[in-house]
Each structure stands twice: as C-alpha cells, then as structure tokens.
Design a protein around this motif. Structure first.
Motif, PDB file in Angstrom:
ATOM      1  N   ALA A  89      -9.519   6.169  -3.447  1.00  0.00           N
ATOM      2  CA  ALA A  89      -8.534   6.565  -2.437  1.00  0.00           C
ATOM      3  C   ALA A  89      -8.854   5.960  -1.067  1.00  0.00           C
ATOM      4  CB  ALA A  89      -8.472   8.087  -2.331  1.00  0.00           C
ATOM      5  N   LEU A  90     -10.103   5.579  -0.836  1.00  0.00           N
ATOM      6  CA  LEU A  90     -10.517   5.079   0.473  1.00  0.00           C
ATOM      7  C   LEU A  90     -10.538   3.562   0.570  1.00  0.00           C
ATOM      8  CD1 LEU A  90     -13.460   7.515   1.302  1.00  0.00           C
ATOM      9  CD2 LEU A  90     -11.220   7.440   2.387  1.00  0.00           C
ATOM     10  N   LYS A  91     -10.469   2.901  -0.570  1.00  0.00           N
ATOM     11  CA  LYS A  91     -10.566   1.442  -0.565  1.00  0.00           C
ATOM     12  C   LYS A  91      -9.185   0.804  -0.434  1.00  0.00           C
ATOM     13  CE  LYS A  91     -14.725   1.247  -3.462  1.00  0.00           C
ATOM     14  NZ  LYS A  91     -15.285   0.771  -4.745  1.00  0.00           N
ATOM     15  N   LYS A  92      -9.149  -0.328   0.266  1.00  0.00           N
ATOM     16  CA  LYS A  92      -7.896  -1.078   0.329  1.00  0.00           C
ATOM     17  C   LYS A  92      -7.693  -1.823  -0.987  1.00  0.00           C
ATOM     18  CE  LYS A  92      -6.941  -1.705   5.214  1.00  0.00           C
ATOM     19  NZ  LYS A  92      -6.563  -2.672   6.264  1.00  0.00           N
ATOM     20  N   LEU A  93      -6.456  -1.877  -1.435  1.00  0.00           N
ATOM     21  CA  LEU A  93      -6.147  -2.532  -2.695  1.00  0.00           C
ATOM     22  C   LEU A  93      -6.238  -4.048  -2.532  1.00  0.00           C
ATOM     23  CD1 LEU A  93      -3.046  -0.355  -3.631  1.00  0.00           C
ATOM     24  CD2 LEU A  93      -5.370  -0.133  -4.533  1.00  0.00           C
ATOM     25  N   PRO A  94      -6.777  -4.742  -3.530  1.00  0.00           N
ATOM     26  CA  PRO A  94      -6.936  -6.191  -3.405  1.00  0.00           C
ATOM     27  C   PRO A  94      -5.616  -6.945  -3.433  1.00  0.00           C
ATOM     28  CG  PRO A  94      -7.512  -5.459  -5.619  1.00  0.00           C
ATOM     29  CD  PRO A  94      -7.311  -4.218  -4.792  1.00  0.00           C
ATOM     30  N   HIS A 102      -0.851   4.764   0.601  1.00  0.00           N
ATOM     31  CA  HIS A 102       0.292   4.056   1.181  1.00  0.00           C
ATOM     32  C   HIS A 102       1.067   3.312   0.091  1.00  0.00           C
ATOM     33  CE1 HIS A 102      -2.336   4.803   4.601  1.00  0.00           C
ATOM     34  NE2 HIS A 102      -1.329   4.558   5.424  1.00  0.00           N
ATOM     35  N   ALA A 103       0.322   2.678  -0.823  1.00  0.00           N
ATOM     36  CA  ALA A 103       0.967   1.946  -1.913  1.00  0.00           C
ATOM     37  C   ALA A 103       1.739   2.892  -2.828  1.00  0.00           C
ATOM     38  CB  ALA A 103      -0.083   1.182  -2.720  1.00  0.00           C
ATOM     39  N   ALA A 104       1.181   4.081  -3.062  1.00  0.00           N
ATOM     40  CA  ALA A 104       1.868   5.070  -3.893  1.00  0.00           C
ATOM     41  C   ALA A 104       3.172   5.521  -3.240  1.00  0.00           C
ATOM     42  CB  ALA A 104       0.952   6.269  -4.142  1.00  0.00           C
ATOM     43  N   CYS A 105       3.144   5.675  -1.925  1.00  0.00           N
ATOM     44  CA  CYS A 105       4.359   6.089  -1.205  1.00  0.00           C
ATOM     45  C   CYS A 105       5.407   4.974  -1.189  1.00  0.00           C
ATOM     46  CB  CYS A 105       4.008   6.488   0.227  1.00  0.00           C
ATOM     47  SG  CYS A 105       3.000   7.981   0.355  1.00  0.00           S
ATOM     48  N   TYR A 106       4.961   3.731  -1.213  1.00  0.00           N
ATOM     49  CA  TYR A 106       5.879   2.587  -1.216  1.00  0.00           C
ATOM     50  C   TYR A 106       6.505   2.332  -2.588  1.00  0.00           C
ATOM     51  CZ  TYR A 106       5.179   0.476   3.428  1.00  0.00           C
ATOM     52  OH  TYR A 106       5.194   0.211   4.783  1.00  0.00           O
ATOM     53  N   CYS A 146      -4.522  10.606   4.307  1.00  0.00           N
ATOM     54  CA  CYS A 146      -3.232  10.963   4.907  1.00  0.00           C
ATOM     55  C   CYS A 146      -3.184  10.602   6.385  1.00  0.00           C
ATOM     56  CB  CYS A 146      -2.962  12.460   4.754  1.00  0.00           C
ATOM     57  SG  CYS A 146      -2.713  13.002   3.048  1.00  0.00           S
ATOM     58  N   MET A 147      -4.356  10.433   7.001  1.00  0.00           N
ATOM     59  CA  MET A 147      -4.416  10.177   8.442  1.00  0.00           C
ATOM     60  C   MET A 147      -4.671   8.712   8.774  1.00  0.00           C
ATOM     61  SD  MET A 147      -6.488  13.609   9.647  1.00  0.00           S
ATOM     62  CE  MET A 147      -7.525  13.770   8.201  1.00  0.00           C
ATOM     63  N   ARG A 148      -4.633   7.865   7.770  1.00  0.00           N
ATOM     64  CA  ARG A 148      -4.855   6.442   7.997  1.00  0.00           C
ATOM     65  C   ARG A 148      -3.517   5.720   8.146  1.00  0.00           C
ATOM     66  NH1 ARG A 148     -10.284   4.265   5.114  1.00  0.00           N
ATOM     67  NH2 ARG A 148     -11.578   6.085   5.565  1.00  0.00           N
ATOM     68  N   VAL A 149      -3.446   4.834   9.110  1.00  0.00           N
ATOM     69  CA  VAL A 149      -2.212   4.075   9.327  1.00  0.00           C
ATOM     70  C   VAL A 149      -2.349   2.701   8.687  1.00  0.00           C
ATOM     71  CG1 VAL A 149      -1.629   5.285  11.451  1.00  0.00           C
ATOM     72  CG2 VAL A 149      -3.025   3.207  11.550  1.00  0.00           C
ATOM     73  N   ASP A 150      -1.220   2.129   8.296  1.00  0.00           N
ATOM     74  CA  ASP A 150      -1.237   0.790   7.717  1.00  0.00           C
ATOM     75  C   ASP A 150      -1.045  -0.257   8.810  1.00  0.00           C
ATOM     76  OD1 ASP A 150       1.427   0.924   8.386  1.00  0.00           O
ATOM     77  OD2 ASP A 150       2.179   0.834   6.339  1.00  0.00           O
ATOM     78  N   GLN A 151      -0.826  -1.505   8.409  1.00  0.00           N
ATOM     79  CA  GLN A 151      -0.698  -2.587   9.391  1.00  0.00           C
ATOM     80  C   GLN A 151       0.523  -2.433  10.276  1.00  0.00           C
ATOM     81  OE1 GLN A 151      -0.729  -2.824   6.130  1.00  0.00           O
ATOM     82  NE2 GLN A 151       0.809  -4.264   5.324  1.00  0.00           N
ATOM     83  N   ASN A 152       1.486  -1.589   9.839  1.00  0.00           N
ATOM     84  CA  ASN A 152       2.684  -1.338  10.647  1.00  0.00           C
ATOM     85  C   ASN A 152       2.546  -0.106  11.538  1.00  0.00           C
ATOM     86  OD1 ASN A 152       4.105  -3.512   9.407  1.00  0.00           O
ATOM     87  ND2 ASN A 152       4.502  -2.203   7.632  1.00  0.00           N
ATOM     88  N   GLY A 153       1.385   0.545  11.459  1.00  0.00           N
ATOM     89  CA  GLY A 153       1.175   1.753  12.245  1.00  0.00           C
ATOM     90  C   GLY A 153       1.761   2.995  11.615  1.00  0.00           C
ATOM     91  N   ALA A 157       3.043   9.701   5.353  1.00  0.00           N
ATOM     92  CA  ALA A 157       4.206  10.584   5.495  1.00  0.00           C
ATOM     93  C   ALA A 157       5.425   9.820   6.004  1.00  0.00           C
ATOM     94  CB  ALA A 157       3.884  11.744   6.433  1.00  0.00           C
ATOM     95  N   HIS A 158       5.212   8.850   6.933  1.00  0.00           N
ATOM     96  CA  HIS A 158       6.319   8.034   7.435  1.00  0.00           C
ATOM     97  C   HIS A 158       6.936   7.214   6.303  1.00  0.00           C
ATOM     98  CE1 HIS A 158       3.949   8.086  11.444  1.00  0.00           C
ATOM     99  NE2 HIS A 158       4.927   8.980  11.512  1.00  0.00           N
ATOM    100  N   ILE A 159       6.077   6.603   5.516  1.00  0.00           N
ATOM    101  CA  ILE A 159       6.538   5.734   4.426  1.00  0.00           C
ATOM    102  C   ILE A 159       7.308   6.536   3.391  1.00  0.00           C
ATOM    103  CG2 ILE A 159       5.792   4.189   2.578  1.00  0.00           C
ATOM    104  CD1 ILE A 159       3.245   3.676   4.312  1.00  0.00           C
ATOM    105  N   MET A 160       6.747   7.695   3.011  1.00  0.00           N
ATOM    106  CA  MET A 160       7.381   8.517   1.984  1.00  0.00           C
ATOM    107  C   MET A 160       8.724   9.037   2.454  1.00  0.00           C
ATOM    108  SD  MET A 160       6.465   9.646  -1.160  1.00  0.00           S
ATOM    109  CE  MET A 160       8.050   9.007  -1.664  1.00  0.00           C
ATOM    110  N   ALA A 161       8.820   9.431   3.728  1.00  0.00           N
ATOM    111  CA  ALA A 161      10.082   9.947   4.269  1.00  0.00           C
ATOM    112  C   ALA A 161      11.174   8.882   4.202  1.00  0.00           C
ATOM    113  CB  ALA A 161       9.882  10.429   5.702  1.00  0.00           C
TER     114      ALA A 161
END
Length: 222
Positions: A89-94, A102-106, A146-153, A157-161
C-alpha cells in the motif's frame, strides 16, 4: 466397493479434510492465508523441479501490482495478498508511478452502457462493491495512504469522487427509466438505494483517516 476390515487398514483411509490440513501448520494462522501461502509455495517448488525461471510465473503480489498498474482484472485473493504484504500500500506502482490506493480509485468500471447492453442495477451494485472491497483492503493495509497526494495534488478521495460522478452520469438515466417500466419497482428501489449507499461508503472509507488527522485545519486549502 472395498470394505475396510481391520484397524491397520484404517490408517490408509484419509478424510477429505486431511487433503488440505498440514500437520505442521500453525493453528494461529488463518486457514485462507495458510492455504494461499502453501499453494504459492507448492507452485514455486513445482516450477523449480521443471526448471522454470522466476520470470515464467507470477506471485500473487506481482499479479496484484500488475492489475493495479495496468487496469487488468483484480486477482480473487487480493485481500489475503494485502494482509500478508501491507507494505504494498505504501509503494509506488512500477507501471504508472502512483500509489496503489490512487490507482484503485482510478480504475474504470465495466462498460455496461452500449446500445445493445442492459444496465441492471444489480450489476452496478456488484461493480461498486468490488471497488469498495479493493479500496477497503488497501486502506486497512495502511490508512496513511489516504493522506498522500499524487502528481496532480489529488488525494484518493478526490479521485474517487470524480470517478463516481462520471460513472453515475453514464447509468443514471438508463437506471431510472428501467425502474419506471419494471414490474419489480420495489426491488429496483432497494437496489438504487444500495448503490448510492455503497458509493457514499467508498468516499467515507477514504475520508476517515484524513478527517482524524489533528493538523487537518492547518493544511493548505482546508
């Protein structure tokens, strides 16, 4: 059939349960986790005997990472995989340089909206419930994601909404038109209620760790 006539011959008779219970298995390990682990070990042993390289087979962990990275179908044992490896859950996907949550929400929902396709409420409920299970399993592995932002900030929760708003726009009219003409109106009504309830629960799962952060009011844009 062959009758067992002696006690000695009884030792050769095994119950079906014996086929999945190992004598040296820890009684504190959950059965699903143990079976999954032992199956993976058995497969790796078989691969070694056959002279297969590591590249010739994929572990449950690599299958889950690939599914999240490239939008492939999620493995059925993803919950057990995340329980065994919460660090995923803490690692960035390759594949896309983003976090698993974030990927799950996308992830895109199945396309049920073509001209010749029927858009049943039950199918939509099943789709959102799978999203809910995947998100819940990743959050349970490490709520701090849940408190980590992606490259878009964006937070998860933002992505899922946004994903849910776009998804709802695609089925809203079809679902309500069908509900007006279906005989089982009460059943459709309950399905629609369950649909919106599960969507809300997805957002709530992603917001709870953020809302409990003491310094939330000091964050930029709060």
């Amino acid at each position: 059939y062959n009758r067992v006539d002696s006690k000695d011959s009884m030792t050769d008779v095994k119950s079906p349960l014996a086929a999945i219970i190992h004598e040296d298995r820890s009684l504190t390990e959950p059965l699903p986790s143990a079976v999954s682990r032992e199956a993976d070990e058995a497969f790796q042993n078989l691969a070694e005997k056959l002279g297969m390289d590591e590249d010739d087979f994929r572990s449950p962990e690599s299958m889950l990472v690939e599914a999240l990275s490239y939008g492939e179908p999620i493995p059925f044992d993803f919950e057990e995989t995340l329980k065994r490896n919460p660090e995923l859950a803490l690692k960035k996907l390759p594949g896309n340089d983003t976090y698993a949550l974030h990927a799950a929400c996308y992830r895109k929902f199945p396309d049920r909206f073509g001209p010749q396709q029927s858009c049943h409420v039950k199918d939509l409920v099943d789709d959102i419930m799978l999203h809910q299970k995947l998100i819940g399993a990743i959050v349970a592995a490490n709520p701090s994601t849940c408190m980590r932002v992606d490259q878009n900030g964006d937070l998860p929760a933002h992505i899922m909404a946004r994903q849910l708003m776009e998804w709802e726009a695609r089925w809203y009219q079809k679902v309500y038109e069908r509900a007006q003409h279906e005989v089982k109106e009460e059943e459709n009504g309950k399905g629609i209620t369950r649909l919106y309830q599960t969507m809300s629960e997805c957002i709530n799962t992603l917001l709870q760790p953020v809302a409990q952060k003491p310094s939330l009011c000091l964050e930029s844009g709060s």
